[in-house]
Design a protein around this motif. Sequence first.
Motif, PDB file in Angstrom:
ATOM      1  N   THR A  69       1.115  -0.911   0.062  1.00  0.00           N
ATOM      2  CA  THR A  69       0.364  -0.371   0.015  1.00  0.00           C
ATOM      3  C   THR A  69       0.822   1.225   0.070  1.00  0.00           C
ATOM      4  N   ASP A  70       0.627   2.158   0.106  1.00  0.00           N
ATOM      5  CA  ASP A  70       1.045   3.581   0.046  1.00  0.00           C
ATOM      6  C   ASP A  70       2.753   3.871   1.268  1.00  0.00           C
ATOM      7  N   GLN A  71       1.680   2.690   2.214  1.00  0.00           N
ATOM      8  CA  GLN A  71       3.403   3.157   3.626  1.00  0.00           C
ATOM      9  C   GLN A  71       3.004   1.489   4.623  1.00  0.00           C
ATOM     10  N   GLN A  72       2.451   1.122   4.057  1.00  0.00           N
ATOM     11  CA  GLN A  72       3.170  -0.821   4.378  1.00  0.00           C
ATOM     12  C   GLN A  72       2.604  -1.671   3.298  1.00  0.00           C
ATOM     13  N   LEU A  73       4.085  -2.831   3.647  1.00  0.00           N
ATOM     14  CA  LEU A  73       4.281  -3.709   3.400  1.00  0.00           C
ATOM     15  C   LEU A  73       2.961  -4.739   4.211  1.00  0.00           C
ATOM     16  N   ILE A  74       2.290  -5.810   3.293  1.00  0.00           N
ATOM     17  CA  ILE A  74       1.128  -6.452   4.905  1.00  0.00           C
ATOM     18  C   ILE A  74       1.661  -7.151   3.846  1.00  0.00           C
ATOM     19  N   PHE A  75       1.978  -8.509   4.512  1.00  0.00           N
ATOM     20  CA  PHE A  75       2.098 -10.087   4.455  1.00  0.00           C
ATOM     21  C   PHE A  75       1.061 -10.738   5.448  1.00  0.00           C
ATOM     22  N   LEU A 129      -2.376 -15.286   9.184  1.00  0.00           N
ATOM     23  CA  LEU A 129      -1.902 -14.197  10.185  1.00  0.00           C
ATOM     24  C   LEU A 129      -1.233 -12.810   9.328  1.00  0.00           C
ATOM     25  N   THR A 130      -2.115 -12.150   9.760  1.00  0.00           N
ATOM     26  CA  THR A 130      -1.432 -10.376   9.369  1.00  0.00           C
ATOM     27  C   THR A 130      -0.523 -10.168   9.922  1.00  0.00           C
ATOM     28  N   MET A 131       0.706  -9.360   8.802  1.00  0.00           N
ATOM     29  CA  MET A 131       1.986  -8.819   9.477  1.00  0.00           C
ATOM     30  C   MET A 131       1.957  -7.826   8.337  1.00  0.00           C
ATOM     31  N   LYS A 132       2.116  -6.444   9.232  1.00  0.00           N
ATOM     32  CA  LYS A 132       1.975  -4.884   8.342  1.00  0.00           C
ATOM     33  C   LYS A 132       3.350  -4.830   9.168  1.00  0.00           C
ATOM     34  N   LYS A 133       4.342  -4.370   8.081  1.00  0.00           N
ATOM     35  CA  LYS A 133       5.679  -3.418   7.982  1.00  0.00           C
ATOM     36  C   LYS A 133       5.222  -1.486   7.667  1.00  0.00           C
ATOM     37  N   ASN A 134       5.656  -0.779   7.945  1.00  0.00           N
ATOM     38  CA  ASN A 134       5.368   0.225   7.730  1.00  0.00           C
ATOM     39  C   ASN A 134       6.518   0.721   7.114  1.00  0.00           C
ATOM     40  N   ILE A 135       6.343   1.226   5.868  1.00  0.00           N
ATOM     41  CA  ILE A 135       7.606   1.308   5.028  1.00  0.00           C
ATOM     42  C   ILE A 135       7.680   3.060   4.503  1.00  0.00           C
ATOM     43  N   GLU A 136       9.191   3.274   4.187  1.00  0.00           N
ATOM     44  CA  GLU A 136       9.060   4.722   3.725  1.00  0.00           C
ATOM     45  C   GLU A 136       9.637   4.564   2.220  1.00  0.00           C
ATOM     46  N   LYS A 137       8.667   4.880   1.504  1.00  0.00           N
ATOM     47  CA  LYS A 137       9.212   5.176   0.104  1.00  0.00           C
ATOM     48  C   LYS A 137      10.162   6.014  -0.320  1.00  0.00           C
TER      49      LYS A 137
END
Length: 137
Positions: A69-75, A129-137
């Motif tokens: 997504t705009d600011q997250q990698l969702i697994f 199991l949903t794991m979200k990691k905030n990322i900066e682009k």
Amino acid sequence: MEKELKIVNDIEELSYLAEFVEEICESLSLSPETTMNINLALEEAVVNVIMYAYPPLEEHNILLKATLTDQQLIFLLTDNGLSFDPTQMEDADITSSIEERPIGGLGIFLIRSIMNEVSYQRLDGQNQLTMKKNIEK
């Protein structure tokens, strides 16, 4: 971006997981440290499924879906093994000595420490199991 990895519940399959994570993180120009941390968290989650979700010698599929997504990698990790909600586990006590600590729980602690959000649901006989990691682009 949306990518999927399907593996079976065999430790030998972890190399495919590492390639999957590296490919995603490289395409997003994430730092080696972030890549390593994401790989560690996902490996811990997948190993838990491989080791504990199924009876020995039964082959089952494990699906990992990655969405950007705009600011997250969702697994989203999906398996049809025994029901287990890691979000209900208490954090491992990392203040006591290794000899005094009970076995287990550190993997879940690592996942929670690395990922920004972790949630679980059991849906149609499957663990999700949903794991979200905030990322900066």
